[in-house]
Design a protein around this motif. Structure first.
Motif, mmCIF file in Angstrom:
data_model
loop_
_atom_site.group_PDB
_atom_site.id
_atom_site.type_symbol
_atom_site.label_atom_id
_atom_site.label_comp_id
_atom_site.label_asym_id
_atom_site.label_seq_id
_atom_site.Cartn_x
_atom_site.Cartn_y
_atom_site.Cartn_z
ATOM 1 N N ALA A 1 0.839 -1.201 0.000
ATOM 2 C CA ALA A 1 0.000 0.000 0.000
ATOM 3 C C ALA A 1 0.875 1.252 0.000
ATOM 4 O O ALA A 1 0.616 2.210 -0.745
ATOM 5 N N LEU A 2 1.916 1.239 0.825
ATOM 6 C CA LEU A 2 2.803 2.398 0.930
ATOM 7 C C LEU A 2 3.569 2.632 -0.366
ATOM 8 O O LEU A 2 3.775 3.785 -0.775
ATOM 9 N N LYS A 3 3.970 1.559 -1.039
ATOM 10 C CA LYS A 3 4.686 1.698 -2.313
ATOM 11 C C LYS A 3 3.827 2.415 -3.342
ATOM 12 O O LYS A 3 4.293 3.312 -4.056
ATOM 13 N N VAL A 4 2.564 2.015 -3.433
ATOM 14 C CA VAL A 4 1.652 2.668 -4.369
ATOM 15 C C VAL A 4 1.428 4.118 -3.959
ATOM 16 O O VAL A 4 1.471 5.035 -4.790
ATOM 17 N N PHE A 5 1.209 4.338 -2.667
ATOM 18 C CA PHE A 5 0.959 5.677 -2.131
ATOM 19 C C PHE A 5 2.114 6.627 -2.460
ATOM 20 O O PHE A 5 1.897 7.754 -2.903
ATOM 21 N N GLU A 6 3.339 6.147 -2.267
ATOM 22 C CA GLU A 6 4.507 6.997 -2.488
ATOM 23 C C GLU A 6 4.738 7.300 -3.967
ATOM 24 O O GLU A 6 5.396 8.281 -4.307
ATOM 25 N N LYS A 7 4.212 6.459 -4.850
ATOM 26 C CA LYS A 7 4.364 6.687 -6.293
ATOM 27 C C LYS A 7 3.321 7.642 -6.858
ATOM 28 O O LYS A 7 3.466 8.112 -7.984
ATOM 29 N N LEU A 8 2.269 7.913 -6.075
ATOM 30 C CA LEU A 8 1.217 8.785 -6.580
ATOM 31 C C LEU A 8 1.767 10.186 -6.834
ATOM 32 O O LEU A 8 2.318 10.803 -5.920
ATOM 33 N N PRO A 9 1.610 10.713 -8.037
ATOM 34 C CA PRO A 9 2.149 12.052 -8.334
ATOM 35 C C PRO A 9 1.410 13.167 -7.599
ATOM 36 O O PRO A 9 1.993 14.174 -7.233
ATOM 37 N N ASN A 10 0.115 12.976 -7.389
ATOM 38 C CA ASN A 10 -0.700 13.965 -6.677
ATOM 39 C C ASN A 10 -1.570 13.244 -5.660
ATOM 40 O O ASN A 10 -2.509 12.539 -6.038
ATOM 41 N N ARG A 11 -1.238 13.427 -4.396
ATOM 42 C CA ARG A 11 -2.014 12.758 -3.344
ATOM 43 C C ARG A 11 -3.106 13.700 -2.850
ATOM 44 O O ARG A 11 -2.811 14.785 -2.360
ATOM 45 N N ASP A 12 -4.339 13.269 -2.970
ATOM 46 C CA ASP A 12 -5.433 14.072 -2.442
ATOM 47 C C ASP A 12 -5.822 13.551 -1.061
ATOM 48 O O ASP A 12 -5.202 12.623 -0.537
ATOM 49 N N VAL A 13 -6.865 14.125 -0.480
ATOM 50 C CA VAL A 13 -7.257 13.731 0.875
ATOM 51 C C VAL A 13 -7.705 12.277 0.921
ATOM 52 O O VAL A 13 -7.531 11.596 1.941
ATOM 53 N N VAL A 14 -8.238 11.765 -0.192
ATOM 54 C CA VAL A 14 -8.655 10.359 -0.254
ATOM 55 C C VAL A 14 -7.436 9.436 -0.175
ATOM 56 O O VAL A 14 -7.474 8.377 0.460
ATOM 57 N N SER A 15 -6.331 9.842 -0.817
ATOM 58 C CA SER A 15 -5.089 9.060 -0.764
ATOM 59 C C SER A 15 -4.618 8.925 0.679
ATOM 60 O O SER A 15 -4.299 7.822 1.153
ATOM 61 N N TRP A 16 -4.565 10.058 1.375
ATOM 62 C CA TRP A 16 -4.114 10.051 2.768
ATOM 63 C C TRP A 16 -5.083 9.273 3.650
ATOM 64 O O TRP A 16 -4.665 8.530 4.551
ATOM 65 N N ALA A 17 -6.373 9.437 3.393
ATOM 66 C CA ALA A 17 -7.383 8.730 4.188
ATOM 67 C C ALA A 17 -7.216 7.218 4.061
ATOM 68 O O ALA A 17 -7.333 6.481 5.055
ATOM 69 N N ALA A 18 -6.931 6.749 2.843
ATOM 70 C CA ALA A 18 -6.753 5.310 2.620
ATOM 71 C C ALA A 18 -5.536 4.780 3.377
ATOM 72 O O ALA A 18 -5.582 3.706 3.979
ATOM 73 N N MET A 19 -4.459 5.557 3.370
ATOM 74 C CA MET A 19 -3.240 5.131 4.054
ATOM 75 C C MET A 19 -3.422 5.151 5.571
ATOM 76 O O MET A 19 -3.005 4.223 6.283
ATOM 77 N N ILE A 20 -4.045 6.217 6.080
ATOM 78 C CA ILE A 20 -4.283 6.328 7.524
ATOM 79 C C ILE A 20 -5.209 5.202 7.989
ATOM 80 O O ILE A 20 -4.965 4.575 9.030
ATOM 81 N N ALA A 21 -6.260 4.938 7.222
ATOM 82 C CA ALA A 21 -7.189 3.860 7.570
ATOM 83 C C ALA A 21 -6.477 2.511 7.574
ATOM 84 O O ALA A 21 -6.749 1.656 8.424
ATOM 85 N N GLY A 22 -5.553 2.333 6.625
ATOM 86 C CA GLY A 22 -4.793 1.083 6.572
ATOM 87 C C GLY A 22 -3.943 0.887 7.810
ATOM 88 O O GLY A 22 -3.927 -0.201 8.401
ATOM 89 N N TYR A 23 -3.236 1.930 8.213
ATOM 90 C CA TYR A 23 -2.427 1.846 9.430
ATOM 91 C C TYR A 23 -3.304 1.562 10.639
ATOM 92 O O TYR A 23 -2.974 0.723 11.490
ATOM 93 N N ALA A 24 -4.442 2.265 10.731
ATOM 94 C CA ALA A 24 -5.347 2.079 11.871
ATOM 95 C C ALA A 24 -5.897 0.661 11.895
ATOM 96 O O ALA A 24 -5.952 0.026 12.956
#
Length: 228
Positions: free
Chosen positions: A104-127
């Motif tokens: 998940a983090l690999k995909v997240f870090e490759k995103l050229p433009n992270r919107d609030v949905v991108s961050w929400a998905a990563m935060i939810a994953g960690y939680a």
């Protein structure tokens, strides 16, 4: 059911038809039939488009089908869609729901433009995986990017604090949500706070908090569970 009858009676099914049916299954959490339909679509030599990929990745996340998700991810890469924000967000969500935070983090870090949905998905994953400190770190990094947290993001952070027993941090986020961001807590936020306070033995505070909201049976169950 009715939608499937209409779909099955179609003489000529294009990618839009397949995408609508797969997306409908995914939306209602029916991951297995969505995957079966995706397989049939490929056997019919119909090339998936962006909409189909969004639906089928959601379906994979619903049922934890990480191997199928990886294979579909390769198709997404081949079609050059990995940098698409919506597709990338769905990939992050899929991998995190399947328990693979590293992917998940690999995909997240490759995103050229992270919107609030991108961050929400990563935060939810960690939680979801009990990585409270990483969830909070991700939350702070998101704010540093100038993005405003949503009610869903606070839900994830409060859930992480509850699982980790971090009372002070949980109370801080709960207050910040209301005072700094003007978000009115919903039942989910209250449940996480009641659970957090109850688990830590702050039963009076948990009861007081619960009484500020309409008495809900789920909330009382959290409190009673903490009393055991």
């Amino acid at each position: 059911e009715e939608a499937r009858k209409v779909f099955d009676n179609l003489l000529n099914r294009d990618v839009v038809s397949w995408g609508a049916m797969i997306g409908g299954y995914a939306l209602h959490g029916h991951g297995v039939p969505a995957l079966e339909l995706f397989q049939r679509m490929q056997e019919a030599a119909i090339e998936p488009d962006r909409v189909v990929f969004l639906g089928i990745m959601k379906a994979c996340g619903c049922i934890g089908a990480i191997e199928q998700g990886r294979l579909i991810h390769y198709q997404i890469i081949r079609q050059g869609l990995e940098s698409d924000v919506a597709v990338g967000n769905t990939l992050v969500d899929m991998y995190s729901k399947c328990g693979s935070l590293e992917e998940a983090l690999k995909v997240f870090e490759k995103l050229p433009n992270r919107d609030v949905v991108s961050w929400a998905a990563m935060i939810a994953g960690y939680a979801r995986c009990g990585k409270c400190r990483l969830a909070m770190q991700c939350f702070e990094e998101m704010k540093q990017q100038g993005l405003k947290p949503t009610d869903a993001i606070f839900n994830s952070v409060l859930a992480a604090c509850s699982h980790a027993g971090l009372v002070d941090e949980g109370c801080h986020f709960f207050r910040s949500m209301i005072e700094d961001h003007g978000i009115i807590p919903d039942i989910g936020h209250y449940i996480h706070m009641v659970d957090l306070l109850g688990r830590a033995g702050h039963l009076n505070e948990a009861e007081d908090l619960l009484q500020t909201f309409q008495s809900d049976i789920i909330g009382w169950r959290s409190l009673l569970t903490a009393c055991r």
